[in-house]
Motif scaffolding. Structure first.
Motif, mmCIF file in Angstrom:
data_model
loop_
_atom_site.group_PDB
_atom_site.id
_atom_site.type_symbol
_atom_site.label_atom_id
_atom_site.label_comp_id
_atom_site.label_asym_id
_atom_site.label_seq_id
_atom_site.Cartn_x
_atom_site.Cartn_y
_atom_site.Cartn_z
ATOM 1 N N GLY A 68 0.684 -1.249 0.062
ATOM 2 C CA GLY A 68 0.006 0.040 0.056
ATOM 3 C C GLY A 68 0.881 1.421 -0.027
ATOM 4 O O GLY A 68 0.613 2.251 -0.651
ATOM 5 N N ILE A 69 1.696 1.359 0.866
ATOM 6 C CA ILE A 69 2.520 2.701 0.866
ATOM 7 C C ILE A 69 3.593 2.713 -0.492
ATOM 8 O O ILE A 69 3.785 3.944 -0.762
ATOM 9 N N VAL A 70 3.942 1.613 -0.956
ATOM 10 C CA VAL A 70 4.703 1.764 -2.231
ATOM 11 C C VAL A 70 3.872 2.284 -3.308
ATOM 12 O O VAL A 70 4.214 3.129 -4.029
ATOM 13 N N LEU A 71 2.822 1.683 -3.644
ATOM 14 C CA LEU A 71 1.801 2.161 -4.584
ATOM 15 C C LEU A 71 1.547 3.651 -4.217
ATOM 16 O O LEU A 71 1.360 4.559 -5.129
ATOM 17 N N LEU A 72 1.077 3.899 -2.941
ATOM 18 C CA LEU A 72 0.591 5.362 -2.583
ATOM 19 C C LEU A 72 1.813 6.410 -2.883
ATOM 20 O O LEU A 72 1.683 7.582 -3.551
ATOM 21 N N PHE A 73 3.081 5.910 -2.545
ATOM 22 C CA PHE A 73 4.359 6.880 -3.037
ATOM 23 C C PHE A 73 4.525 7.026 -4.159
ATOM 24 O O PHE A 73 4.739 8.161 -4.905
ATOM 25 N N LEU A 74 4.518 5.786 -5.284
ATOM 26 C CA LEU A 74 4.409 5.934 -6.636
ATOM 27 C C LEU A 74 3.498 6.825 -7.271
ATOM 28 O O LEU A 74 3.614 7.410 -8.272
ATOM 29 N N TRP A 75 2.178 6.667 -6.566
ATOM 30 C CA TRP A 75 0.980 7.438 -7.260
ATOM 31 C C TRP A 75 1.184 8.947 -7.009
ATOM 32 O O TRP A 75 0.942 9.797 -7.812
ATOM 33 N N VAL A 76 1.703 9.409 -5.632
ATOM 34 C CA VAL A 76 1.886 10.752 -5.595
ATOM 35 C C VAL A 76 3.185 11.338 -6.408
ATOM 36 O O VAL A 76 2.992 12.332 -6.943
ATOM 37 N N LYS A 77 3.966 10.312 -6.673
ATOM 38 C CA LYS A 77 5.163 10.838 -7.332
ATOM 39 C C LYS A 77 4.952 11.007 -8.899
ATOM 40 O O LYS A 77 5.464 11.965 -9.475
#
Length: 312
Positions: A68-77
């Motif tokens: 989840g946190i990897v996907l969230l960070f990639l989404w934000v970036k």
């Protein structure tokens, strides 16, 4: 201001709603399945732990948060084109001193309160320490629990507060919405089944506490430290059959869980005291505007806030 940091990325209604609604939808589906099939969560967890072991079961519980946190960070970036720093704080860089101060303060309070309860109610606790399982638990907990808590903070107090605040043009709407949603996220926990809906006051109240901290301090650092400390210290110190983390902790709470006054003490006594401590330490002022005031327009923010705030 913290909410306005979202202007440093590319806005878009669909961008802000997709990940939160996906996560909330999964939580709602999980709860609906439990209720529809009348699943005994505590018994199911006990069965899985008996088959796999407590540590493997804990890993399986926490790995989705890593994803989840990897996907969230990639989404934000890549979708929002926003930096991790601006998602985290209004300061020039992430203030790790704040993270560790909140972590250490809450760890000391948690350990002290647990020790006091053990002194007055020793019959409620059983010494559960086993060196090898505890060592494995400590490694797993140190690696994965901060990721779990950070995902929740970045999603609720970071991503959603910024997105909702910019859409609502004020600060009180994201504070209320994210705090209630954060509380409802825990509705499927086994302790809720044991103690009843009243325990949601604690979870929603904790959401408000973390949200107030974030808006007043203009960053996630204190919330990140507090939340990691709360889950990590609790996991290592005390376990119980009625908690979400059933692990090989140092002690096991064996009393029948009941909803009493002690469940509300953190929300109405300890958390306000902590907010006072943080306010004095970090010089918080203008509470009304920081918690309920209007959010600046993108044009005004970018024209008058060309650099992040200095460290306080």
């Amino acid at each position: 201001m913290y909410v306005e940091q979202g202007y440093k990325g590319e806005l878009g209604l669909w961008k802000y709603f997709l990940i939160p609604m996906g996560f909330i939808g999964l939580m709602a589906l999980n709860y609906a399945v439990i209720k529809f099939l009348n699943i005994d969560v505590e018994a199911l967890m006990a069965s899985e732990i008996a088959k796999k072991g407590a540590n493997r079961f804990l890993v399986e519980m926490l790995v989705p948060f890593v994803v989840g946190i990897v996907l969230l960070f990639l989404w934000v970036k890549y979708i929002h084109k926003q930096t991790l720093t601006s998602l985290t704080t209004s300061r020039r860089k992430i203030d790790w001193k704040r993270v560790f101060f909140a972590f250490g303060l809450w760890a000391a309070i948690t350990i002290s309160l647990t020790a006091i309860d053990m002194y007055f109610s020793p019959e409620d606790y059983v010494f559960n320490f086993k060196p090898e399982p505890f060592l494995y638990l400590m490694i797993i907990a140190l690696l994965l629990i901060p990721i779990q808590t950070s995902f929740e903070e970045y999603l609720f107090r970071g991503y959603m507060i910024q997105g909702l605040g910019i859409m609502a043009k004020n600060r009180w709407v994201p504070l209320v919405v994210t705090s209630v949603l954060f509380g409802l996220m825990h509705i499927g926990n086994p302790e809720v089944e044991k103690m009843g809906a009243g325990i949601m006051v604690y979870y929603i109240g904790t959401g408000f506490f973390l949200g107030i901290m974030t808006l007043m301090d203009r960053g996630l650092e204190l919330a990140l430290g507090f939340h990691a400390s709360n889950n990590l210290v609790t996991a290592l110190l005390v376990t119980a059959d009625s908690t979400a983390f059933q692990v090989d902790a140092a002690y096991k709470y064996v009393a029948e869980p009941t909803l009493g006054f002690d469940a509300f003490v953190p929300v109405f006594v300890i958390f306000p005291i902590l907010l006072f401590v943080f306010a004095r330490k970090y010089g918080w002022t203008d509470w009304k505007d920081r918690l309920t005031g209007r959010v600046e327009t993108k044009e005004v923010f970018l024209a008058t806030n060309t650099a992040p705030i200095d460290d306080e």
